[in-house]
Design a protein around this motif. Structure first.
Motif, PDB file in Angstrom:
ATOM      1  N   TRP A  30       0.846  -1.195   0.000  1.00  0.00           N
ATOM      2  CA  TRP A  30       0.000   0.000   0.000  1.00  0.00           C
ATOM      3  C   TRP A  30       0.883   1.247   0.000  1.00  0.00           C
ATOM      4  CZ3 TRP A  30      -1.320  -4.552   2.107  1.00  0.00           C
ATOM      5  CH2 TRP A  30      -2.640  -5.007   1.947  1.00  0.00           C
ATOM      6  N   GLN A  32       2.080   4.441   1.346  1.00  0.00           N
ATOM      7  CA  GLN A  32       2.014   5.221   2.579  1.00  0.00           C
ATOM      8  C   GLN A  32       1.903   6.705   2.251  1.00  0.00           C
ATOM      9  OE1 GLN A  32       1.813   3.994   5.621  1.00  0.00           O
ATOM     10  NE2 GLN A  32       1.942   5.874   6.793  1.00  0.00           N
ATOM     11  N   ASP A  47       4.127  -2.702   3.477  1.00  0.00           N
ATOM     12  CA  ASP A  47       3.454  -3.982   3.688  1.00  0.00           C
ATOM     13  C   ASP A  47       3.596  -4.331   5.160  1.00  0.00           C
ATOM     14  OD1 ASP A  47       5.975  -5.132   4.091  1.00  0.00           O
ATOM     15  OD2 ASP A  47       6.078  -6.028   2.092  1.00  0.00           O
ATOM     16  N   GLU A  74      -2.768   4.831   0.244  1.00  0.00           N
ATOM     17  CA  GLU A  74      -3.528   3.577   0.349  1.00  0.00           C
ATOM     18  C   GLU A  74      -3.872   2.949  -0.993  1.00  0.00           C
ATOM     19  OE1 GLU A  74      -3.509   2.141   3.339  1.00  0.00           O
ATOM     20  OE2 GLU A  74      -2.445   3.984   3.865  1.00  0.00           O
ATOM     21  N   TYR A  75      -3.356   3.512  -2.099  1.00  0.00           N
ATOM     22  CA  TYR A  75      -3.446   2.785  -3.364  1.00  0.00           C
ATOM     23  C   TYR A  75      -2.641   1.494  -3.222  1.00  0.00           C
ATOM     24  CZ  TYR A  75      -5.538   6.565  -6.189  1.00  0.00           C
ATOM     25  OH  TYR A  75      -6.378   7.505  -6.732  1.00  0.00           O
ATOM     26  N   VAL A  76      -3.113   0.445  -3.891  1.00  0.00           N
ATOM     27  CA  VAL A  76      -2.427  -0.847  -3.827  1.00  0.00           C
ATOM     28  C   VAL A  76      -1.630  -1.024  -5.109  1.00  0.00           C
ATOM     29  CG1 VAL A  76      -2.706  -3.335  -3.517  1.00  0.00           C
ATOM     30  CG2 VAL A  76      -4.347  -1.762  -2.470  1.00  0.00           C
ATOM     31  N   ALA A 111      -7.917   3.818  -3.896  1.00  0.00           N
ATOM     32  CA  ALA A 111      -8.510   3.889  -2.560  1.00  0.00           C
ATOM     33  C   ALA A 111      -9.049   5.283  -2.309  1.00  0.00           C
ATOM     34  CB  ALA A 111      -7.479   3.527  -1.495  1.00  0.00           C
ATOM     35  N   ARG A 138      -4.059  -2.014   9.464  1.00  0.00           N
ATOM     36  CA  ARG A 138      -2.931  -1.736   8.572  1.00  0.00           C
ATOM     37  C   ARG A 138      -1.800  -1.014   9.298  1.00  0.00           C
ATOM     38  NH1 ARG A 138      -5.779   0.606   3.014  1.00  0.00           N
ATOM     39  NH2 ARG A 138      -7.147  -1.207   2.602  1.00  0.00           N
TER      40      ARG A 138
END
Length: 595
Positions: A30, A32, A47, A74-76, A111, A138
């Protein structure tokens, strides 16, 4: 959105170090945060192991650079690139010596902006955190705690396996045998009007396993109690549960000390000294006012009832005349830390434990100020200070009541409160203790009778067997609790293995033979076929991990905990169910709460 076709993660973010520089690395996680410097973009990728800096510069393919520009918190993403040593190293994160120059970037999921920042030691409102628990989890500090919990569980299984224990599962749907905390009940569809109970513990099943010849059993097991919550309690919790045959108290305690010694060493690198100190229950109450005393500091209780029983001060002499007690603690060396205003607050504090008030004497700079001294003779004042071993710089706090348990509760809590205010409660100072020889019974005001302090299967001390039915107040049990820093980690006992003693115990609790057979017939009948001497113990795994990690609440060591009213804000359970479901279970709901 991209996918993971033909992509394979090679490393976790937090595991990378300068020794791996020059390798082609693939990571996932993700975002940060993203820092766009124009010709240079940095992305902190997170992670569960940590954070790695991803770098995009003029050597990055234009389409990859543009994709990096679009990244938000928070984009993956998944990324592949060349790991290099950083020119400007940082010691703020373990991976501060390296960065990944990205050649391929895949955006796996976008996200929305989260309702709070995903960061260490978040100060966000607890209810908001629990509503979005999947986001809260998280956070790196919570992830470390859950990982430690896993490690404790693994060490538990390894240790007990190496010591000859078998892990055996016991049922979740059991018979309700109400004697203690309330059961959670589960209605049966197949047997209308009848109910299972969720287990408060596997107590009866593990005793039956001893009768079955499995002489060493353990289980990491979920248990359920419908009781009011506190910081170290949940309606559903996890126990490290065990039982042993052909043993006495020393055998059970020794195997537990070995486990705790090992788990503290392997998880925290803390050397725990064994054997642990042991205190009979009565001595623990007399010295600390608690059956789970915190040994990290002093301030022990002193009984002054004999010194004040004939004094002219009714606040002291009255409780003694009524069969009660007057006791003190000496907050030695800290009089300067407690001016009159703070002492008055301590007096209000003990009233929450049903104490009527707090008398005090403050010795500071060669002078004594006191709330009670003028009501006593010079000899009586001197005797109290001598009993307290008081000297200049000390603060003496006194409490009396016709009920001994009120004094114990008030002063036991007060010594801990004072220590807390003085910052004496160091979380990394681990003081273990066995409290032994508990009372067999305690009087229940609610039921107006004596009930088992632990459970009806605890054996009495051999020398107290004749008190089982004739002198319940003074009958002691072969029961023991393991205490760490003022918290009960677990408790156990040697069990009753002789049918005649078990029958006497049921009579002492007021059960008729019919009552006992209806509730515990399966156990009573099993004992007729040869029961080995046996005993055991159960730890609260949640409490153990809470203390090991320094968490303030067991909610912080449970992935999806309940709150004070036993509900879960995230899924909003408990909740209503369809009428069809109720009909299938032959259940009618009366006076339902308004939605």
């Amino acid at each position: 959105m991209d996918n993971l076709q033909n992509f394979r993660r090679t490393h976790y973010c937090g595991d990378l170090r300068p020794a791996q520089a020059g390798e082609t690395i693939s990571v996932c996680g993700w975002v940060q945060r993203q820092r766009d410097k124009g010709a240079l973009i940095f992305v902190d990728l997170r992670d569960r192991t940590g954070i790695l800096q991803l770098t995009f510069d003029d050597g990055t393919a234009p389409e990859v650079f543009e994709k990096a520009k679009s990244l938000r918190s928070e984009y993956v993403v998944a990324a592949t690139g060349l790991l290099k040593e950083r020119e400007a190293k940082t010691d703020k994160i373990p991976t501060g010596g390296v960065e990944l120059y990205v050649k391929e970037l895949r955006l796996l999921a976008k996200a929305e902006t989260p309702p709070f920042a995903i960061e260490e030691d978040s100060q966000v409102n607890d209810m908001l955190r629990l509503k979005y628990r999947y986001l809260d989890l998280r956070r790196p500090d919570l992830q470390r705690t859950i990982a430690i919990r896993h490690k404790v569980s693994k060490i538990c299984r390894d240790y007990f396996d190496e010591n000859g224990f078998l892990e055996i599962e016991t049922p979740m749907l059991t018979k309700s045998t109400p004697e203690g905390a309330r059961d959670y009940l589960v209605p049966s569809r197949v047997h209308p009007g009848k109910f299972y109970a969720l287990p408060q513990s596997p107590q009866q099943y593990k005793q039956l396993l001893m009768l079955s010849g499995f002489d060493r059993y353990f289980q990491i097991v979920r248990c359920f109690r419908d009781e009011d919550l506190r910081a170290d309690r949940q309606p559903e919790f996890t126990q490290i549960d065990l039982e042993m045959s052909f043993v006495n108290e020393d055998d059970v305690m020794s195997i537990q000390e070995g486990f705790l010694q090992r788990v503290f060493k392997e998880v925290l690198d803390v050397d725990v000294q064994t054997p642990f100190q042991r205190l009979p229950w009565r001595e623990a109450m007399d010295r600390f006012g608690s059956d789970k005393p915190d040994l990290r500091f002093g301030f022990e209780l002193q009984d002054i009832s004999d010194l004040v029983k004939d004094c002219g001060f009714q606040v002291f002499s009255g409780p003694v005349a009524a069969g009660g007690t007057v006791r003190l603690i000496n907050v030695n060396g800290h009089a300067a830390d407690f001016p009159r205003k703070k002492i008055d607050k301590l007096a209000e504090f003990v009233k929450t434990y049903k104490a009527k008030g707090l008398a005090w004497a403050r010795l500071h700079n060669g002078e004594m100020t006191s709330s009670y001294a003028k009501f006593l003779t010079e000899e009586e004042n001197k005797a109290i200070l001598e009993r307290a071993s008081a000297k200049d710089g000390d603060l003496v706090l006194i409490c009396g009541d016709p009920k001994e348990e009120v004094v114990f509760a008030a002063l036991g809590a007060l010594r801990c409160e004072v220590a807390k205010q003085l910052n004496l409660l160091k979380k990394d100072d681990y003081k273990f203790l066995w409290v032994t020889q508990f009372p067999m019974f305690e009087f229940s005001e609610e039921e107006n009778r004596y009930v088992a302090m632990h459970h009806p299967f605890t054996a009495p001390m051999d020398e107290d067997f004749d008190k089982l039915e004739s002198d319940k107040k003074n009958c002691r049990a072969k029961a023991y609790d393991i205490v760490l820093n003022g918290t009960e980690l677990g408790g156990g006992s040697i069990r009753i293995s002789v049918p005649e003693v078990q029958q006497a115990m049921f009579r002492a609790l007021g059960f008729t033979e019919e009552d006992a057979q209806a509730r515990f017939g399966h156990l009573i009948n099993a004992f007729k076929f040869g029961a080995p001497p046996h005993g055991g113990l159960a730890y609260g795994l949640d409490r153990l991990v809470m203390l090991m990690t320094g968490a303030d609440s067991i909610r912080d060591v449970i992935a999806f905990p309940k709150v004070q009213n036993a509900s879960e804000p995230m899924t909003r359970c408990p909740d209503t169910v369809d009428q069809k479901q109720l009909d299938e279970l032959s259940i009618a709901v009366t006076n339902p709460e308004e939605a």
